[in-house]
Structures are given as structure tokens and as C-alpha cells.
Design an enzyme around this catalytic site. Structure first.
Site, PDB file in Angstrom:
ATOM      1  N   LYS A   1       8.237  -1.750  -2.299  1.00  0.00           N
ATOM      2  CA  LYS A   1       7.669  -0.876  -1.152  1.00  0.00           C
ATOM      3  C   LYS A   1       8.573  -0.347  -0.720  1.00  0.00           C
ATOM      4  O   LYS A   1       8.575   0.864   0.038  1.00  0.00           O
ATOM      5  CB  LYS A   1       6.663  -1.382  -0.567  1.00  0.00           C
ATOM      6  CG  LYS A   1       5.932  -1.078   0.613  1.00  0.00           C
ATOM      7  CD  LYS A   1       4.946  -0.294   0.639  1.00  0.00           C
ATOM      8  CE  LYS A   1       4.823   0.792   1.960  1.00  0.00           C
ATOM      9  NZ  LYS A   1       3.957   0.650   2.223  1.00  0.00           N
TER      10      LYS A   1
ATOM     11  N   CYS B   1       5.524   4.085   9.334  1.00  0.00           N
ATOM     12  CA  CYS B   1       6.601   3.437   8.201  1.00  0.00           C
ATOM     13  C   CYS B   1       7.977   3.697   7.404  1.00  0.00           C
ATOM     14  O   CYS B   1       8.915   2.820   7.273  1.00  0.00           O
ATOM     15  CB  CYS B   1       5.722   3.961   7.007  1.00  0.00           C
ATOM     16  SG  CYS B   1       4.323   2.645   6.484  1.00  0.00           S
TER      17      CYS B   1
ATOM     18  N   GLU C   1       0.844  -1.145  -0.313  1.00  0.00           N
ATOM     19  CA  GLU C   1      -0.404   0.100   0.017  1.00  0.00           C
ATOM     20  C   GLU C   1       0.744   1.215  -0.071  1.00  0.00           C
ATOM     21  O   GLU C   1       1.872   1.511   0.676  1.00  0.00           O
ATOM     22  CB  GLU C   1      -0.730  -0.376   0.713  1.00  0.00           C
ATOM     23  CG  GLU C   1      -1.749   0.925   0.755  1.00  0.00           C
ATOM     24  CD  GLU C   1      -2.247   1.163  -0.121  1.00  0.00           C
ATOM     25  OE1 GLU C   1      -2.954   0.269  -0.491  1.00  0.00           O
ATOM     26  OE2 GLU C   1      -2.453   2.136  -0.799  1.00  0.00           O
TER      27      GLU C   1
HETATM   28  C1  UDX Z   1       0.902  -0.667   8.720  1.00  0.00           C
HETATM   29  C2  UDX Z   1       1.081  -0.845   7.148  1.00  0.00           C
HETATM   30  O1  UDX Z   1       0.265  -1.691   6.578  1.00  0.00           O
HETATM   31  C3  UDX Z   1       2.324  -1.928   6.984  1.00  0.00           C
HETATM   32  O2  UDX Z   1       2.349  -2.227   6.218  1.00  0.00           O
HETATM   33  C4  UDX Z   1       3.251  -1.462   8.323  1.00  0.00           C
HETATM   34  O3  UDX Z   1       4.296  -2.733   8.449  1.00  0.00           O
HETATM   35  C5  UDX Z   1       2.520  -1.803   9.242  1.00  0.00           C
HETATM   36  O4  UDX Z   1       1.776  -0.028   9.730  1.00  0.00           O
HETATM   37  P1  UDX Z   1      -1.584   0.072  10.245  1.00  0.00           P
HETATM   38  O5  UDX Z   1      -1.979  -0.306   9.398  1.00  0.00           O
HETATM   39  O6  UDX Z   1      -0.866   0.752  10.004  1.00  0.00           O
HETATM   40  O7  UDX Z   1      -0.331  -1.027   9.467  1.00  0.00           O
HETATM   41  O8  UDX Z   1      -1.021  -0.728  11.558  1.00  0.00           O
HETATM   42  P2  UDX Z   1      -1.717  -0.916  12.585  1.00  0.00           P
HETATM   43  O9  UDX Z   1      -3.154   0.189  12.629  1.00  0.00           O
HETATM   44  O10 UDX Z   1      -1.076  -1.622  14.134  1.00  0.00           O
HETATM   45  O11 UDX Z   1      -3.189  -2.014  12.135  1.00  0.00           O
HETATM   46  C6  UDX Z   1      -2.641  -3.456  12.591  1.00  0.00           C
HETATM   47  C7  UDX Z   1      -3.898  -3.687  13.093  1.00  0.00           C
HETATM   48  O12 UDX Z   1      -3.549  -5.482  13.257  1.00  0.00           O
HETATM   49  C8  UDX Z   1      -4.133  -4.239  14.277  1.00  0.00           C
HETATM   50  O13 UDX Z   1      -5.979  -3.156  14.792  1.00  0.00           O
HETATM   51  C9  UDX Z   1      -4.041  -5.367  15.294  1.00  0.00           C
HETATM   52  O14 UDX Z   1      -4.911  -4.761  16.688  1.00  0.00           O
HETATM   53  C10 UDX Z   1      -4.485  -5.807  14.593  1.00  0.00           C
HETATM   54  N1  UDX Z   1      -3.781  -7.965  14.306  1.00  0.00           N
HETATM   55  C11 UDX Z   1      -2.329  -6.734  14.250  1.00  0.00           C
HETATM   56  C12 UDX Z   1      -4.988  -8.568  14.532  1.00  0.00           C
HETATM   57  O15 UDX Z   1      -6.181  -8.347  14.160  1.00  0.00           O
HETATM   58  N2  UDX Z   1      -4.076  -9.053  14.439  1.00  0.00           N
HETATM   59  C13 UDX Z   1      -2.446  -9.969  14.477  1.00  0.00           C
HETATM   60  O16 UDX Z   1      -2.266 -10.569  15.317  1.00  0.00           O
HETATM   61  C14 UDX Z   1      -1.864  -9.040  14.749  1.00  0.00           C
HETATM   62  C1  UDX Z   2       4.668   7.384   3.928  1.00  0.00           C
HETATM   63  C2  UDX Z   2       4.518   6.847   2.779  1.00  0.00           C
HETATM   64  O1  UDX Z   2       4.047   8.125   1.982  1.00  0.00           O
HETATM   65  C3  UDX Z   2       3.916   6.291   2.402  1.00  0.00           C
HETATM   66  O2  UDX Z   2       4.031   6.386   0.889  1.00  0.00           O
HETATM   67  C4  UDX Z   2       3.692   4.647   2.541  1.00  0.00           C
HETATM   68  O3  UDX Z   2       2.628   4.620   2.006  1.00  0.00           O
HETATM   69  C5  UDX Z   2       3.495   5.041   4.212  1.00  0.00           C
HETATM   70  O4  UDX Z   2       4.280   5.595   4.348  1.00  0.00           O
HETATM   71  P1  UDX Z   2       3.049   8.708   5.800  1.00  0.00           P
HETATM   72  O5  UDX Z   2       4.396   7.922   6.109  1.00  0.00           O
HETATM   73  O6  UDX Z   2       1.295   7.935   6.111  1.00  0.00           O
HETATM   74  O7  UDX Z   2       3.205   7.555   4.062  1.00  0.00           O
HETATM   75  O8  UDX Z   2       2.920   9.697   5.388  1.00  0.00           O
HETATM   76  P2  UDX Z   2       3.527  11.135   4.857  1.00  0.00           P
HETATM   77  O9  UDX Z   2       2.844  11.912   3.942  1.00  0.00           O
HETATM   78  O10 UDX Z   2       5.024  10.480   3.825  1.00  0.00           O
HETATM   79  O11 UDX Z   2       5.096  11.786   5.741  1.00  0.00           O
HETATM   80  C6  UDX Z   2       6.240  11.466   6.316  1.00  0.00           C
HETATM   81  C7  UDX Z   2       6.780  12.068   7.287  1.00  0.00           C
HETATM   82  O12 UDX Z   2       7.340  12.892   6.463  1.00  0.00           O
HETATM   83  C8  UDX Z   2       5.790  12.843   8.316  1.00  0.00           C
HETATM   84  O13 UDX Z   2       5.929  13.154   9.161  1.00  0.00           O
HETATM   85  C9  UDX Z   2       6.215  14.510   7.407  1.00  0.00           C
HETATM   86  O14 UDX Z   2       5.492  15.589   8.033  1.00  0.00           O
HETATM   87  C10 UDX Z   2       6.957  14.359   7.320  1.00  0.00           C
HETATM   88  N1  UDX Z   2       7.686  14.852   5.643  1.00  0.00           N
HETATM   89  C11 UDX Z   2       7.267  14.659   4.477  1.00  0.00           C
HETATM   90  C12 UDX Z   2       8.286  16.250   5.646  1.00  0.00           C
HETATM   91  O15 UDX Z   2       8.987  16.663   7.282  1.00  0.00           O
HETATM   92  N2  UDX Z   2       9.101  16.970   4.460  1.00  0.00           N
HETATM   93  C13 UDX Z   2       8.219  16.185   3.312  1.00  0.00           C
HETATM   94  O16 UDX Z   2       8.599  17.450   2.640  1.00  0.00           O
HETATM   95  C14 UDX Z   2       7.435  15.220   3.392  1.00  0.00           C
END
Ligand code: UDX
Ligand code: UDX
Length: 474
Positions: free
Chosen positions: A231, A287, A162
Site C-alpha cells: 500500500k 495519503c 484500500e
Molecule cells: C484514510 C485512510 O483510510 C487511511 O488509510 C489513512 O491512514 C488515513 O486516511 P479516512 O477514512 O480518509 O482514512 O479518514 P477519516 O475520514 O479521517 O476517517 C476516520 C474516522 O475514524 C473519523 O471519522 C474518526 O472520527 C474515526 N475514529 C478515529 C474513530 O471512530 N475512533 C478513533 O479512535 C479514531
Molecule cells: C490516492 C491513491 O490513488 C489511492 O489508490 C489510495 O487509496 C489513496 O491515495 P487519492 O489521494 O484519493 O488516492 O486521489 P488521487 O487520484 O490519487 O490524487 C492524489 C493527488 O494527486 C490529487 O491532488 C490529484 O489532483 C493529484 N494528481 C493526480 C495530479 O496532480 N496529477 C495526476 O496525474 C494525478
């Protein structure tokens, strides 16, 4: 292949919004999002759409439209797996906090648990999609578990990382630059024709779902390992740009240059491009750091030390930027912040999200609290409980001390009242429109603003009387 039921394991920042959009765009497919966290599922099902566990502009409307129609949230993971044609794994993969690879490698225990559960429960063929960001060749681990634990049904594994960014998740999902799907269909060799056909059908099934609303030319298909590595690479490149401009912000401050002018000047070069050149207090989010550490770990494990060192520097620069920001606050406030109130405007890692994972705010707060500063944070979407949880996670002091030194506020004017300084940690738009004269009048003088996002109008602030210090402004 006719897809009727999708299951997504993990109702987090990625799983929730992604599945909501798939359900909205594909009304004939039932999409069930499951999670082991009961409270989270209850929140996704809340009548009050303000209670959704993820805040994203536009998300509530999508959920409102699809929920109950063909979008469901529940905790019955076995049932959802059993009924699904496609299973997305969207659980978190945090950096390991123990054992081999501690502090660097991704912890894949939840991925393994999911794979074992899928293998145990499945009674018919399934397509299993890696949505979580994973180390290269995790699909191999998944395949091995599914094959060895499974009951003989066929599992096709796809990687579909993603790329949505938080705060713009819905528009990123509706109108992505590209969708990436990696699968065995793109492998050079197949054992049998039958195997090849199955792999192609799986790939096509997922492509067709996205093609419902995304032009086909934006759907890129690759082999599994390219997809997994792309990714990590995308996040590493994006983070590298932020660290690059942040490294220059220090140089700007020392030379009298202005980092925003430099960013504009170089960003107009179409080979460089203008995005991700905004100098800041440092990047956060779930991430960037995790994925780079993972890349570094993989490179080290493969004996590619120069590659590892190269990418590690992006993290070192980011830590330096946060430290530099905190140091500047301390030196400007006459080398001591002890007992002084410092207001934080913003706590989330960026605007338009309630997510605080790896937010610069907590690290800057931690450094200042080590010097006994009183931090009064105000954020539009982050709840106070989360701010305390973030500080507790850092494990720098006792809970009692955290409660003494961290004093979250529900009103920005109260947060700034009697403060010696204001630090802007998140670029929430509404901060620009505050009554800054009133804020100035109620502060201890000299009233300082440390703008970690270069958000405010420096001239206006200086005219009011603030000592205004931006990032990278010589
Ligand atoms: C993101 C990105 O998707 C992933 O690529 C990255 O590796 C970690 O962060 P995100 O959706 O932001 O994932 O994570 P989070 O909001 O923590 O959601 C993960 C969910 O999975 C939680 O709600 C947790 O409760 C659930 N979970 C985790 C399960 O249901 N089963 C499990 O065994 C572990
Ligand atoms: C990032 C990637 O952009 C996205 O493609 C991936 O799926 C998940 O990780 P995210 O972490 O949600 O997304 O936000 P992003 O907009 O990338 O910002 C990451 C961090 O960098 C933030 O703290 C943001 O404030 C900072 N940032 C971003 C800067 O300081 N300067 C910039 O010019 C851009």
C-alpha cells in the site's frame, strides 16, 4: 466460516464508502459502521442524502439502497465489536505532530485504542482487518495488544489496504484493479496445524466477501508484511509520477516545451503508461504525503538513508511546485499582491470530492496571504468553515487575520469580480463552462488566469483578452 456481522470502526472517507458497497453487494451480511464522532454518524443517518459527511459520485444511491436494510451507522462501538465476526479498523493514521518521529511517522494512537477496545470487548473469536494504511509490521503490534489484553479468544489479523481514490471511490470499489489481502495463512512457518487452519479460514472468509462481486483472479493474497508495504509502495509510485512530471513542467516553462505534449508523447509508451502524468499545482490528499513520509521514516529507522532520501525527494518536488505556482502569481502581478483580490476556483485536493486534506489550495493561499493578498475561494463541494479550518491548521497568522484575508464565496462570478487574477486549484468540470467573457469584463486589467490544472482552453482565454498562464507551458 459463515460471516453474518461486519463491524467497521471509522466512518470516514474510506470506511463509509467501502462498507456501503460491501453492504450493497452482500445483503445477507449486516454491516455496522461505528465512529466516536456523533455528528458524523448523525450525518450518515441523515434523511437528506446531500448531508452525508462524504461526497462521492454515486455514494448516495448506494447508501439509500442499503441503509436500514443491512447497513447501519451508530456510535455504539462496544456493541458492534461484540456482535461482529469481522472487524475492519478504518480509523485515521495522521502524520505525528509531536515527539519521536514528529512530522514523519504515522501516529498509531487511534489504532492502538481500537485494538485495546476490541480486546476488552470481544467474547468470541474475531477476524480483525487493517483497512487503514499502516507502517509495515503494525499487524505485529495489533497481535501483541490483542493477545496480551484479550480475554483468551482467538484473533486472526488480516491486512486489506484500500486502493480507492477519492472522487471515484464507488466505481473503484465496484470494479477494482485488484483487492489485496495479507494474512498469516501465507506465512512460511506455522506453530501448529490448528493455527494454520485458522489463518486460512480467516483469509478465505474475507476473500469470499469480495468474491461476491469481484472476479477471484483479481483478489491477491500475500503475507501480512507484503500487503502492508504494497500500500505504501503503490502510493509512493503514484505520487512519484506526479512529482516527476511536475519537475519537468518547470523545465518545459524554461525551454518552450509543452508538458502536456511531453506527457502524451511518453505516455503512449506502454511501458510508461498514460495515467498519473497530469502536471498540476501539486498533489494533495490524505495519503500521498503521509505515506511517503512514513516510508522515509521507516527507511531511515532501518539505516537505509539512500532509500529514504530517494523517496523524500518526491515530497520536496511537490512543495517546490506549490511554491513555484504562488511565486509566479506574485511576479506576474508586478511583484506585489498586497491588497489585491485573487479568486481561487476550487479548494478541494481534486475534483468530485469535498475533501481538503493536504490540498495545494491552502498552501498557495498561505503564501499569497503572507504577502497580504485577499483570497476569494469558490468550491463546488467544500464548505467555507472547512476553508477557515484549513488555514487555522497551518497556524501562520491569527484567526482575525485569516478572516480578513480569506473571503470564501458562494458564487463563482462574485469570486472573480474585481479580481486581479484567477487561480485554478481544482479541476472541477463546470469551471470550463463558465461565461468567461462576462468574468473577464468584470475583472481588473490585465486580467490574469493561473491555471494550476491546465483545465481551460488557453487559446479561447487569450482571445477573450486574458493573460493566461498554464503549468509547464513554455
Ligand atoms: C484514510 C485512510 O483510510 C487511511 O488509510 C489513512 O491512514 C488515513 O486516511 P479516512 O477514512 O480518509 O482514512 O479518514 P477519516 O475520514 O479521517 O476517517 C476516520 C474516522 O475514524 C473519523 O471519522 C474518526 O472520527 C474515526 N475514529 C478515529 C474513530 O471512530 N475512533 C478513533 O479512535 C479514531
Ligand atoms: C490516492 C491513491 O490513488 C489511492 O489508490 C489510495 O487509496 C489513496 O491515495 P487519492 O489521494 O484519493 O488516492 O486521489 P488521487 O487520484 O490519487 O490524487 C492524489 C493527488 O494527486 C490529487 O491532488 C490529484 O489532483 C493529484 N494528481 C493526480 C495530479 O496532480 N496529477 C495526476 O496525474 C494525478
Amino acid at each position: 466460516m459463515d460471516i453474518k456481522n461486519i463491524c467497521c470502526i471509522g466512518a470516514g472517507y474510506v470506511g463509509g464508502p467501502t462498507m456501503a458497497v460491501i453492504a450493497q453487494k452482500c445483503p445477507s451480511i449486516n454491516v455496522t459502521v461505528v465512529d466516536m464522532n456523533e455528528q458524523k454518524i448523525a450525518d450518515w443517518n441523515s434523511d437528506n442524502l446531500n448531508d452525508l459527511p462524504v461526497y462521492e459520485p454515486g455514494l448516495a444511491d448506494v447508501v439509500k439502497e442499503a441503509r436500514g436494510r443491512n447497513l447501519f451507522f451508530n456510535t455504539n462501538i462496544d456493541k458492534a465489536i461484540d456482535e461482529a465476526d469481522i472487524i475492519f479498523i478504518s480509523v485515521n493514521t495522521p502524520t505525528k505532530t509531536y515527539g519521536k518521529g514528529k512530522g514523519m511517522a504515522s501516529d498509531l494512537k487511534y489504532i492502538e485504542l481500537c485494538a485495546r477496545q476490541i480486546a476488552r470487548v470481544s467474547k468470541n473469536d474475531k477476524i480483525v482487518v487493517e483497512k487503514s494504511t499502516l507502517p509495515v509490521r503494525t499487524a505485529e503490534t495489533l497481535r501483541s495488544i490483542l493477545k496480551n489484553v484479550g480475554t483468551g479468544v482467538d484473533f486472526q489479523i488480516l491486512s486489506n489496504p484500500e486502493f480507492l481514490a477519492e472522487g471515484t471511490a464507488i466505481s473503484d470499489l465496484l470494479n477494482p484493479d485488484r483487492v489485496l489481502i495479507g494474512g498469516q495463512a501465507k506465512a512460511i512457518t506455522h506453530k501448529t496445524e490448528e493455527e494454520k487452519k485458522k489463518a486460512e479460514e480467516a483469509m478465505e472468509a474475507l476473500v469470499n466477501i469480495y468474491a461476491t462481486w469481484i472476479p477471484k483472479e483479481r483478489i491477491i493474497t500475500t503475507n501480512l508484511w507484503s500487503s502492508e508495504l504494497s500500500k505504501l509502495t503503490a502510493n509512493a509510485f503514484l505520487a512519484q509520477r506526479v512529482s516527476s512530471i511536475n519537475s519537468l513542467s518547470a523545465l518545459c516553462e524554461a525551454t518552450g516545451a509543452d508538458v502536456e505534449e511531453v506527457a502524451k508523447a511518453i505516455g503512449t509508451d506502454s511501458r510508461i503508461g498514460s495515467k498519473f502524468l497530469k502536471s498540476s499545482v501539486g498533489f494533495g490528499g490524505s495519503c500521498f504525503q503521509k505515506d511517503i513520509l512514513n516510508l522515509v521514516y521507516i527507511a531511515t529507522s532501518l539505516g537505509l538513508q539512500e532509500v529514504a532520501d530517494y523517496w523524500h525527494q518526491v515530497i520536496i518536488m511537490n512543495d517546490y511546485q506549490k511554491q513555484r505556482f504562488a511565486d509566479k502569481i506574485i511576479t506576474t502581478l508586478y511583484n506585489t499582491v498586497s491588497g489585491k483580490k485573487i479568486a481561487f476556483l476550487g479548494w478541494a485536493f481534486k475534483k468530485d470530492t469535498n475533501d481538503t486534506r493536504e490540498t495545494a489550495a491552502m498552501y498557495v493561499a498561505d503564501i499569497l496571504m503572507d504577502d497580504n493578498a485577499i483570497i476569494a475561494p469558490y468550491d463546488i463541494k467544500v464548505i467555507h468553515k472547512q476553508m477557515f479550518a484549513d488555514m487555522e491548521m497551518l497556524n501562520s497568522r491569527s484567526d482575525v487575520e485569516n478572516k480578513e484575508l480569506l473571503q470564501p464565496q458562494t458564487d463563482p462570478y462574485e469570486a472573480c469580480k474585481d479580481a486581479h487574477a484567477i487561480a485554478i486549484l481544482t479541476e472541477w468540470d463546470e469551471f470550463k463552462d463558465y461565461d468567461w467573457q462576462q468574468i473577464f469584463d468584470n475583472m481588473v486589467k490585465p486580467a490574469c488566469i493561473f491555471d494550476g490544472r491546465n483545465l481551460l482552453d488557453a487559446n479561447k482565454m487569450r482571445k477573450i483578452g486574458f493573460k493566461y498562464i498554464g503549468i509547464g507551458k513554455g
